[in-house]
Design a protein around this motif. Structure first.
Motif, PDB file in Angstrom:
ATOM      1  N   GLY A 177       7.680  -6.569  28.221  1.00 50.24           N
ATOM      2  CA  GLY A 177       7.089  -7.354  29.301  1.00 50.24           C
ATOM      3  C   GLY A 177       6.402  -8.609  28.792  1.00 50.24           C
ATOM      4  O   GLY A 177       6.559  -9.687  29.357  1.00 50.24           O
TER       5      GLY A 177
ATOM      6  N   MET B  71       5.684  -4.223  32.343  1.00 46.34           N
ATOM      7  CA  MET B  71       4.679  -5.289  32.243  1.00 46.34           C
ATOM      8  C   MET B  71       3.674  -5.011  31.147  1.00 46.34           C
ATOM      9  O   MET B  71       3.127  -5.928  30.551  1.00 46.34           O
ATOM     10  CB  MET B  71       3.923  -5.423  33.570  1.00 46.34           C
ATOM     11  N   ASN B  72       3.404  -3.722  30.902  1.00 44.00           N
ATOM     12  CA  ASN B  72       2.412  -3.364  29.903  1.00 44.00           C
ATOM     13  C   ASN B  72       3.060  -2.917  28.601  1.00 44.00           C
ATOM     14  O   ASN B  72       2.593  -1.999  27.944  1.00 44.00           O
ATOM     15  CB  ASN B  72       1.499  -2.258  30.438  1.00 44.00           C
ATOM     16  N   SER B  73       4.164  -3.556  28.254  1.00 43.74           N
ATOM     17  CA  SER B  73       4.829  -3.212  27.002  1.00 43.74           C
ATOM     18  C   SER B  73       5.221  -4.496  26.302  1.00 43.74           C
ATOM     19  O   SER B  73       5.140  -5.582  26.859  1.00 43.74           O
ATOM     20  CB  SER B  73       6.078  -2.379  27.279  1.00 43.74           C
TER      21      SER B  73
END
Lengths: 348, 243
Positions: free
Chosen positions: A193, A188-190
């Motif tokens: 994501g 999610m934090n890439s």
């Protein structure tokens, strides 16, 4: 990792306590029946989290994920029954096989939008079940058609993935769940994501911003199918008996989707909360009403889903997050502020 | 060498010829306008350049490379980014998130993307809204977010599809200096627009399209005096009364 630890201290403390509690749980609970229910909650949270990679982030609604869970269960089991291969290796092979099947299915279907993708995956999931029910043997591998496979019982050992007590199963699936949640967090934090979310929400706009939407969806699908199949192997080793309808049918696929939708798709904790809420319902209806009204739990799920969608369309994760903010984080921040005087609260 | 050379681009939808042998050149650093009445084929032309659909024939050379028929994400990687006439924000996500999606075209890292996005938002005066969910923005803000997202990809050429459509006159006058400011940072702009006043103000060069064909080109003053243009916009009789 830095980001993960860069939370408010109170959140870190509570998470650490919760994790500690989860790890000593088998020491407190001695009833194997209760332990089994808890293991199933964790397993469903795991399966739904793997579903979440496609259903939560790629903006489509897969309703045939049991196909990949089944591939995992069947692969590791037939490899062990036929060649004596440790289920741990069978698990990986099953995962790779499911990832390949997932890619082959995803290539044509991920281009479909909304209900069309859901229908295509239902067809694939059901097709897989019918196929397995009608085949007794593939080459040297016995799969026994509709009567399913009973695993050979062996002495409790880690390499054989069979244990006398419930605790080892619990720890294995708990660690699998924590790893998949961690993976979800990092995804999610890439870039992946962000690109998945963008492509899921507005594919045209995403492509205009340089995103090859189809490729990112396929990546999500492959990861999801691989991980779902690992859960399938775990299911087989835990139950020691499975048949096409138990592991390939629509029931399992739908239950996973229900858990995700009610818990909150596209969030890290949604699948866990959904499983915590729905698994006990499922178990209780099976225990008390299973003989007279089989399948009642799906009706209850449907009712719960309607209520949740009516009041919390983003899933129960939303009100729960608000409650935590209101009763734990905010009071704590106030205390901290009054204690530290005028120092600005920079957190979050 | 021109930055963008469109040569005899034609787009047919079964029987209908939406764009008919259209040619134009855009030099680096320019603001070029494309105008025309409703249904003239402006957006279709845009879609051909941006890769949303391949032209039936013709060539589109950008920076010396043929880009006709390339996919939208490839076009963006070449350095052409477009905005949409009907804004398409990632509605459930924050303004910052939306802009970061664009910024990831330049970097692999989350914090760098955030850094780029914040700079772009500051440049466009949207940074105070960065944590707002984009679906709760007003229309002018959404149009600006559309710009922010596109700018975050660091395009050489920005294709603006009616960024001012639906805005009130006062909001249009707010938008004009923003577009000029973007151009001043070295971004070449092609703008499709309905609002004559806006485009006259901005563009160095204007192409007028009607029924898919180019009917006039030149600087704003030449174009408004052109008979064909007046006919297209106002009807035949107005040409007579002009003289």
């Amino acid at each position: 990792m830095k980001q993960l630890l860069d939370q408010k201290p109170i959140v870190l403390l509570l998470s650490a306590l919760l994790l500690g509690g989860l790890f000593i749980l088998p020491l407190v609970i001695t009833s194997p029946a209760l332990m089994q229910i808890i293991i199933l909650i964790v397993l469903y949270a795991y399966l739904t989290s793997t579903w979440n990679f496609v259903g939560g982030f790629a903006g489509v609604l897969p309703l045939g994920h049991s196909a990949f869970i089944g591939i995992g269960a069947y692969t590791s089991t037939v490899l062990m029954q036929t060649f004596g291969l440790s289920p741990w290796f069978g698990m990986i092979i099953g995962g790779l096989l499911a990832a390949m099947v997932g890619a082959a299915i995803g290539l044509p279907t991920l281009k479909l939008r909304g209900a069309y993708f859901a229908l295509a995956t239902i067809a694939i999931g059901e097709g897989m079940r019918v196929l397995f029910e009608n085949v007794k043997q593939v080459g040297p591998f016995k799969i026994n058609g509709p009567s399913g496979i009973s695993l050979k019982l062996v002495e409790s050992s880690f390499m054989d993935f069979q244990f006398d007590s419930k605790a080892p199963y619990y720890y294995i699936i708990l660690i699998m769940l924590l790893l998949v949640l961690l993976l979800t967090y990092f995804m999610m934090n890439s870039k992946v994501g962000y690109y998945l979310a963008a492509g899921g929400e507005e594919p045209e706009a995403a492509e205009a911003l340089g995103i090859k939407v189809a490729r990112y969806k396929l990546i999500a699908m492959v990861i999801s199918c691989f991980l779902a199949a690992l859960g399938g192997t775990f299911y087989a080793q835990l139950m020691l008996y499975f048949y096409p309808k138990s592991i390939l049918g629509l029931d399992l696929s739908f239950e996973i989707a229900f858990i995700a939708l009610i818990g909150g798709r596209g969030t890290i904790l949604g699948p866990v909360l959904g499983a915590l809420l729905l698994r006990p319902v499922s178990e209780l209806t099976r225990i008390y009403l299973g003989a007279s009204l089989p399948g009642l739990h799906l009706i209850i799920f449907g009712l719960v889903l309607i209520m949740v969608m009516r009041y919390y369309p983003a899933g129960i994760v939303e009100p729960i997050r608000n409650l935590i903010n209101k009763y734990i984080i905010e009071p704590f921040n106030k205390e901290k502020k009054s204690a530290e005087g005028s120092e600005a609260d920079k957190a979050d | 060498m021109s930055l963008l050379e469109v040569t005899k681009v034609t787009k047919k939808f079964s029987g209908l010829v939406a764009v008919n042998e259209f040619s134009m050149t855009v030099e680096a650093g320019q603001i070029v306008g494309v105008i025309g009445p409703n249904g003239a084929g402006k957006t279709t032309l845009f879609n051909c350049i941006a890769g949303a659909f391949p032209p039936t024939s013709g060539s589109i050379i950008f920076n010396g490379q043929e880009v006709a028929g390339k996919k939208p994400y490839e076009i963006c990687q070449f350095g052409i980014t477009r905005t949409f006439q009907v804004v398409k924000p990632f509605a459930s996500k924050s303004v910052l998130y939306n802009t970061m999606v664009g910024a990831f075209a330049q970097t692999q890292h989350l914090h760098e993307a955030e850094h780029i996005a914040i700079e772009v938002l500051q440049f466009l005066g949207l940074d105070h809204k960065k944590d707002i969910v984009s679906k709760s923005l007003t229309l002018p803000e959404r149009k600006r977010l559309e710009l922010a997202r596109a700018l975050a990809t660091k395009p050489k050429l920005l294709l603006l599809d009616e960024v001012m459509a639906g805005l009130r006159p006062v909001e249009v006058t707010e938008m004009l200096p923003i577009i000029r400011k973007i151009n001043e940072t070295g971004v070449t702009i092609v703008i499709v627009e309905h609002i004559m006043q806006a485009i006259m103000n901005l563009s160095e060069k204007i192409y007028v399209v009607n029924f898919g064909k180019k009917i006039a080109e030149g600087d704003p003053d030449t174009v408004v005096a052109d008979e064909e243009v007046i006919k297209a916009y106002l009807g035949d009789e107005y040409v007579v009364t002009q003289h």
